[in-house]
Design a protein around this motif. Structure first.
Motif, short mmCIF file in Angstrom:
data_model
loop_
_atom_site.label_atom_id
_atom_site.label_comp_id
_atom_site.label_asym_id
_atom_site.label_seq_id
_atom_site.Cartn_x
_atom_site.Cartn_y
_atom_site.Cartn_z
N THR B 91 53.90 -40.78 4.72
CA THR B 91 53.02 -39.79 4.09
C THR B 91 51.61 -40.32 3.97
N ILE B 92 51.49 -41.58 3.57
CA ILE B 92 50.16 -42.18 3.39
C ILE B 92 49.41 -42.24 4.72
N ILE B 93 50.14 -42.60 5.77
CA ILE B 93 49.50 -42.80 7.07
C ILE B 93 48.93 -41.49 7.62
N VAL B 94 49.60 -40.35 7.31
CA VAL B 94 49.10 -39.07 7.85
C VAL B 94 47.96 -38.49 7.01
N LYS B 95 47.70 -39.10 5.85
CA LYS B 95 46.57 -38.64 5.02
C LYS B 95 45.25 -39.00 5.71
N PRO B 96 44.15 -38.29 5.31
CA PRO B 96 42.86 -38.62 5.95
C PRO B 96 42.27 -39.93 5.42
N LEU B 97 43.03 -41.00 5.67
CA LEU B 97 42.59 -42.33 5.27
C LEU B 97 42.71 -43.23 6.49
N TYR B 98 41.72 -44.08 6.68
CA TYR B 98 41.86 -45.05 7.76
C TYR B 98 42.98 -46.03 7.37
N ARG B 99 43.69 -46.51 8.38
CA ARG B 99 44.76 -47.47 8.11
C ARG B 99 44.22 -48.76 7.50
N THR B 101 41.84 -48.96 5.44
CA THR B 101 41.62 -48.70 4.00
C THR B 101 42.91 -48.99 3.24
N ILE B 102 44.03 -48.51 3.80
CA ILE B 102 45.33 -48.71 3.15
C ILE B 102 45.64 -50.21 3.07
N VAL B 103 45.49 -50.91 4.18
CA VAL B 103 45.87 -52.33 4.18
C VAL B 103 44.88 -53.15 3.33
N ASN B 104 43.61 -52.75 3.30
CA ASN B 104 42.64 -53.42 2.41
C ASN B 104 43.07 -53.27 0.95
N GLY B 105 43.42 -52.02 0.59
CA GLY B 105 43.85 -51.75 -0.78
C GLY B 105 45.07 -52.57 -1.16
N LYS B 106 46.02 -52.65 -0.23
CA LYS B 106 47.26 -53.40 -0.51
C LYS B 106 46.95 -54.89 -0.67
N LEU B 107 46.14 -55.42 0.24
CA LEU B 107 45.82 -56.86 0.17
C LEU B 107 45.06 -57.19 -1.11
N ILE B 108 44.12 -56.33 -1.48
CA ILE B 108 43.34 -56.60 -2.70
C ILE B 108 44.25 -56.57 -3.93
N SER B 109 45.14 -55.56 -3.98
CA SER B 109 46.02 -55.46 -5.16
C SER B 109 46.99 -56.65 -5.21
N SER B 164 50.58 -63.13 2.44
CA SER B 164 50.22 -62.40 3.67
C SER B 164 51.29 -62.62 4.75
N LEU B 165 51.94 -63.79 4.73
CA LEU B 165 53.02 -64.04 5.70
C LEU B 165 54.19 -63.09 5.45
N SER B 166 54.56 -62.91 4.18
CA SER B 166 55.70 -62.02 3.90
C SER B 166 55.31 -60.56 4.17
N MET B 167 54.05 -60.19 3.94
CA MET B 167 53.59 -58.83 4.29
C MET B 167 53.71 -58.63 5.79
N LEU B 168 53.29 -59.65 6.55
CA LEU B 168 53.34 -59.58 8.01
C LEU B 168 54.78 -59.40 8.49
N ALA B 270 48.73 -55.99 12.81
CA ALA B 270 50.09 -55.43 12.85
C ALA B 270 50.12 -54.05 12.18
N PHE B 271 49.47 -53.92 11.03
CA PHE B 271 49.53 -52.66 10.29
C PHE B 271 48.78 -51.55 11.02
N ILE B 272 47.65 -51.91 11.62
CA ILE B 272 46.82 -50.88 12.27
C ILE B 272 47.43 -50.42 13.59
N ARG B 273 48.04 -51.38 14.31
CA ARG B 273 48.51 -51.02 15.65
C ARG B 273 49.94 -50.55 15.71
N ARG B 274 50.75 -51.00 14.71
CA ARG B 274 52.17 -50.78 14.86
C ARG B 274 52.58 -49.43 14.30
#
Lengths: 267, 277
Positions: B91-99, B101-109, B164-168, B270-274
């Motif tokens: 659902t998040i990926i189909v929203k008008p958000l760049y990927r 942005t999503i991964v930045n938000g996740k990494l920052i949090s 970041s390794l476990s996220m990857l 990985a998040f942007i391309r996969r």
């Protein structure tokens, strides 16, 4: 009994092809081979420079692999315990399984026996590989009978500790509602049991931690290490036997708790 | 920028509200207390400043890195799993958000949560020493405050690497049970087996002539080994200036910057391309 063995056989074949089990088995085999190759120089050097009358085949060669083998095998036991219950809960197949004309205790025992069979197989193969590689590159032990009895005790100790870890992991998987919680709790327990330095006044906590029990049994309850041939085997077995019996009792108790909880499991 | 902050806030609230994470953090903080009790037992009656300093710094490093790395793995893993489990990630990926942005938000949090947990652990560690330990130990703490800050900073970067390794791993591997457990196995292999007797030690024995070089090259891949090597540079000596120590071991310390950076970049890619399913 037949239904238990059928479930066990099915679980065995499913789990033995699991990628994590294959990865851990490969890592263990690589460590065994590398240790064997290095033992040609390491154990020979110990024979020359450390004249302590211990058989260095065991006290140096085999004891080098002790920590890694124990950690990876208990990791395997934890993984097996989690995947056998949590993966089925997540995919929903446990609901199908429960509706079949099988007693729930048969399902649980079958799963436990299937996983135990994998653990026994891998433990024996890894330890035998370690021993045979040291024999190839270094040479035989001082006494074959001494080696057989001590290596046999080592395999037995590893196996009962793995059984304990397996029953604890299955308990965590049954009690928790989702995969995330069971992975997090089991992973944290696995991590802390091997790396936590326990304060002296909490030393009795070793009675519920498989890793601490393993070290205490191998050290003969701190009266003599199993792989030090200077300590007579009778001394080691006398001091370790209470801990071994306690570990077996804890494993059976945890398994019974698993059976009770699984019997009352509401889908 | 606003979208990144919104996603970070939502992720942060999810972590704080997750009961499993709260339980694990409480267990971790109890482990921190247990470490302080261990120091008190070990240093009973000791007045040697070097011995006290070494014990405190070693215990702090162990508490923040070895014990804390499992927290980093859990945080990184849960940031991807919770959304995969609920199918929210599609659902998040189909929203008008760049990927990104999503991964930045996740990494920052995730980094913010990790910073809070490691700060809390350090504060509990130091304050427990002040409460439970004797005067000679407290005096050494005041002398080595700069080294404690360095340990805190390096430990945070260390934890960022595992996070970041476990996220990857969560992004790359579809089956979640495999990704988490594989992450734990890999951490153990890279921190203990490879730099220890299992690989580095045995290879050094086999290639006898280049023992030290082989041990240095193989063990140097592990961040734990960098902490161990700091002893050789006089890091535990309360009399030594921290700037002198860091300048003599900068080549090892810089690993704490480029290794987390590499895993964060790989997470991005990985998040942007996969295809996330």
């Amino acid at each position: 009994m037949k239904t238990i063995l059928l479930v066990a056989e099915n679980e065995f074949y499913l789990a033995i092809r699991h990628p994590l089990i294959i990865i851990i088995a490969c890592i263990l085999f690589c460590i065994a081979i590398l240790n064997g190759v290095a033992s040609g120089k390491l154990v020979t050097s110990a024979d020359v420079h450390h004249i302590d009358d211990n058989d260095h085949f065991l006290s140096v060669g085999l004891s080098n692999t002790l920590f890694y083998t124990a950690v990876l095998l208990t990791s395997m036991a934890t993984i097996l315990g989690i995947i056998t219950i949590s993966d089925e809960k997540t995919s929903g197949t446990i609901h199908t399984l429960i509706t079949k004309s099988l007693y729930r205790r048969d399902i649980m025992m079958g799963k436990y026996i299937g996983m135990s069979a994998i653990l026994l197989l891998v433990t024996i193969i890894v330890v035998m590989l370690c021993v045979s590689m040291i024999m190839i590159f270094y040479g035989g032990p001082g006494s074959i009978s001494e080696m057989l009895i001590r290596v046999g005790s080592y395999i037995f100790t590893l196996y009962i500790i793995n059984e304990f870890s397996l029953s604890i992991a299955m308990l965590i998987a049954i009690v928790t509602n989702n995969l995330f919680s069971s992975l997090v709790y089991a992973g944290t327990l696995l991590w802390f049991e091997w790396f936590l330095l326990i304060p002296k006044f909490f030393c009795n906590i070793k009675l519920i931690l498989p890793a601490e029990m393993f070290m205490a049994i191998m050290e003969g309850n701190y009266n003599g290490f199993l792989f030090e041939t200077l300590t007579p085997y009778s001394v080691w077995i006398t001091h370790s036997m209470p801990l071994i019996i306690f570990t077996l009792a804890m494993t059976i108790t945890t398994l019974l708790i698993n059976l009770i909880i699984f019997n009352n499991y509401e889908t | 920028m606003r979208n990144i902050i919104n996603i970070s806030k939502k992720e942060f609230a999810d972590f704080i509200g997750n009961p499993s994470i709260i339980v694990i953090v409480i267990v971790y903080l109890l482990v921190v207390l247990a470490s302080v009790l261990n120091i008190n037992d070990t240093l009973q009656g000791s007045s040697d400043q070097y011995n006290i300093s070494a014990n405190i710094l070693q215990s702090l490093i162990r508490t923040l890195t070895i014990y804390g790395s499992i927290i980093g793995i859990i945080i990184g893993y849960s940031s991807i799993l919770c959304e995969k489990q609920n199918n929210a990630i599609n659902t998040i990926i189909v929203k008008p958000l760049y990927r990104d942005t999503i991964v930045n938000g996740k990494l920052i949090s995730c980094a913010a949560v990790m910073l809070c947990i490691s700060s809390l652990a350090t504060l509990i560690f130091i304050s427990s020493i002040f409460i439970l330990c004797n005067q000679s130990i407290i005096q050494v703490i005041i002398v080595i405050w700069d080294k404690i800050l360095v340990v805190y900073t390096l430990s945070f970067l260390y934890l960022l690497f595992f996070l970041s390794l476990s996220m990857l791993m969560s992004i790359l591997i579809k089956k979640q049970s495999i990704s988490f457990l594989l992450c734990i196995i890999l951490v153990f292999v890279f921190n203990n087996i490879i730099p220890g007797i299992g690989v580095a030690g045995n290879l050094a024995i086999i290639f006898d002539s280049d023992r030290q070089l082989i041990t240095y090259i193989i063990s140097g891949t592990s961040l734990d080994w960098v902490f161990i090597n700091l002893v050789g540079y006089g890091f535990y000596d309360p009399a030594k200036n921290i700037i002198d120590v860091l300048s003599s071991c900068w080549f090892d310390v810089i690993k704490f910057i480029y290794l987390p950076l590499i895993t964060i970049i790989l997470c991005y890619i990985a998040f942007i391309r996969r295809d996330i399913v």
